[in-house]
Design a protein around this motif. Structure first.
Motif, PDB file in Angstrom:
ATOM      1  N   ASN A  79       0.819  -1.214   0.000  1.00  0.00           N
ATOM      2  CA  ASN A  79       0.000   0.000   0.000  1.00  0.00           C
ATOM      3  C   ASN A  79       0.851   1.262   0.000  1.00  0.00           C
ATOM      4  O   ASN A  79       0.315   2.353  -0.015  1.00  0.00           O
ATOM      5  CB  ASN A  79      -0.917   0.011   1.230  1.00  0.00           C
ATOM      6  CG  ASN A  79      -1.953  -1.087   1.163  1.00  0.00           C
ATOM      7  OD1 ASN A  79      -2.361  -1.496   0.088  1.00  0.00           O
ATOM      8  ND2 ASN A  79      -2.376  -1.573   2.322  1.00  0.00           N
ATOM      9  N   GLU A  80       2.160   1.122   0.075  1.00  0.00           N
ATOM     10  CA  GLU A  80       3.050   2.273   0.181  1.00  0.00           C
ATOM     11  C   GLU A  80       3.717   2.566  -1.163  1.00  0.00           C
ATOM     12  O   GLU A  80       3.892   1.676  -1.989  1.00  0.00           O
ATOM     13  CB  GLU A  80       4.106   2.012   1.250  1.00  0.00           C
ATOM     14  CG  GLU A  80       3.506   1.801   2.635  1.00  0.00           C
ATOM     15  CD  GLU A  80       4.553   1.485   3.677  1.00  0.00           C
ATOM     16  OE1 GLU A  80       5.717   1.290   3.304  1.00  0.00           O
ATOM     17  OE2 GLU A  80       4.198   1.429   4.862  1.00  0.00           O
ATOM     18  N   THR A  81       4.075   3.829  -1.345  1.00  0.00           N
ATOM     19  CA  THR A  81       4.793   4.240  -2.555  1.00  0.00           C
ATOM     20  C   THR A  81       5.999   5.074  -2.145  1.00  0.00           C
ATOM     21  O   THR A  81       6.088   5.559  -1.021  1.00  0.00           O
ATOM     22  CB  THR A  81       3.902   5.082  -3.487  1.00  0.00           C
ATOM     23  OG1 THR A  81       3.406   6.202  -2.776  1.00  0.00           O
ATOM     24  CG2 THR A  81       2.754   4.278  -4.047  1.00  0.00           C
ATOM     25  N   ALA A 107      14.837   9.971  -1.394  1.00  0.00           N
ATOM     26  CA  ALA A 107      13.669   9.095  -1.416  1.00  0.00           C
ATOM     27  C   ALA A 107      12.626   9.650  -0.453  1.00  0.00           C
ATOM     28  O   ALA A 107      12.941   9.963   0.704  1.00  0.00           O
ATOM     29  CB  ALA A 107      14.063   7.683  -1.003  1.00  0.00           C
ATOM     30  N   VAL A 108      11.402   9.803  -0.931  1.00  0.00           N
ATOM     31  CA  VAL A 108      10.290  10.254  -0.093  1.00  0.00           C
ATOM     32  C   VAL A 108       9.280   9.117  -0.072  1.00  0.00           C
ATOM     33  O   VAL A 108       8.798   8.680  -1.118  1.00  0.00           O
ATOM     34  CB  VAL A 108       9.646  11.552  -0.646  1.00  0.00           C
ATOM     35  CG1 VAL A 108       8.524  12.018   0.272  1.00  0.00           C
ATOM     36  CG2 VAL A 108      10.684  12.637  -0.827  1.00  0.00           C
ATOM     37  N   ASN A 113      -2.445   6.369   2.491  1.00  0.00           N
ATOM     38  CA  ASN A 113      -3.264   7.575   2.317  1.00  0.00           C
ATOM     39  C   ASN A 113      -2.528   8.666   1.549  1.00  0.00           C
ATOM     40  O   ASN A 113      -2.971   9.820   1.544  1.00  0.00           O
ATOM     41  CB  ASN A 113      -3.695   8.111   3.688  1.00  0.00           C
ATOM     42  CG  ASN A 113      -4.535   7.118   4.451  1.00  0.00           C
ATOM     43  OD1 ASN A 113      -5.346   6.402   3.863  1.00  0.00           O
ATOM     44  ND2 ASN A 113      -4.326   7.035   5.748  1.00  0.00           N
ATOM     45  N   ASN A 114      -1.400   8.340   0.945  1.00  0.00           N
ATOM     46  CA  ASN A 114      -0.560   9.266   0.180  1.00  0.00           C
ATOM     47  C   ASN A 114      -0.054  10.434   1.027  1.00  0.00           C
ATOM     48  O   ASN A 114       0.011  11.570   0.567  1.00  0.00           O
ATOM     49  CB  ASN A 114      -1.294   9.792  -1.057  1.00  0.00           C
ATOM     50  CG  ASN A 114      -1.559   8.696  -2.061  1.00  0.00           C
ATOM     51  OD1 ASN A 114      -0.804   7.729  -2.137  1.00  0.00           O
ATOM     52  ND2 ASN A 114      -2.622   8.821  -2.820  1.00  0.00           N
ATOM     53  N   LYS A 115       0.291  10.146   2.264  1.00  0.00           N
ATOM     54  CA  LYS A 115       0.906  11.116   3.172  1.00  0.00           C
ATOM     55  C   LYS A 115       2.354  10.699   3.417  1.00  0.00           C
ATOM     56  O   LYS A 115       2.671   9.512   3.466  1.00  0.00           O
ATOM     57  CB  LYS A 115       0.166  11.171   4.517  1.00  0.00           C
ATOM     58  CG  LYS A 115      -1.299  11.527   4.412  1.00  0.00           C
ATOM     59  CD  LYS A 115      -1.484  12.973   4.041  1.00  0.00           C
ATOM     60  CE  LYS A 115      -2.972  13.317   4.008  1.00  0.00           C
ATOM     61  NZ  LYS A 115      -3.232  14.612   3.477  1.00  0.00           N
TER      62      LYS A 115
END
Length: 154
Positions: A79-81, A107-108, A113-115
């Motif tokens: 679920n992470e990007t 890298a971010v 939840n795209n936070k």
């Protein structure tokens, strides 16, 4: 008996003037900055400390894109990007050879939840060196030139 010098013709005077201008141009190129055989430049994203300080946990993906711009590459896992911004400092010789002197990756990391969860800056010392396999996968058939292909079809 005295020898008189021959007067220069118009063509000779123009040739003499052009050679003087050419010599002046060559000597003007001999400044200390003109003698450098290498150039140092940055390829990719230029990571500034001001932009890096603006990225904090809890911020949205859109805000990160507004501050840093579009990422050079992204990665999704579960679920992470993650967004990756790569800065490469290159030394280019006068003969076109480019040598990568330093590479930095920002890298971010984002949650589902795209936070922003975290950010990290990786340098050359953080990477791993690996050998690229240079063997080729064999394929069926033969490698032929264009003429061999024409002759084989006859």
């Amino acid at each position: 008996m005295k020898v008189k010098p021959m007067p220069l013709s118009l063509a000779s005077r123009h040739l003499l003037g052009l050679s003087a201008v050419a010599a002046a141009m060559v000597l003007a190129g001999c400044s200390p900055s003109g003698l450098s055989l290498t150039q140092h430049r940055t390829q990719g994203y230029s990571i500034s400390q001001d932009a890096l300080a603006q990225i904090r946990p809890g911020q949205s993906q859109q805000l990160v894109t507004m501050v840093l711009g579009s990422p050079q590459t992204t990665n999704s896992f579960g679920n992470e990007t993650a967004y990756y911004y790569v800065q490469t400092k290159v030394e280019q010789t006068a003969f076109g050879l480019e040598i990568a002197k330093d590479r930095t990756v920002l890298a971010v990391y984002f949650d589902k939840n795209n936070k922003v969860i975290d950010k990290a800056v990786y340098g050359t010392k953080d990477g791993k060196v690996f050998q690229i396999e240079s063997r080729r996968t064999p394929s069926f058939g033969e490698d032929r030139t264009f003429i061999e292909s024409i002759l084989a079809s006859i």
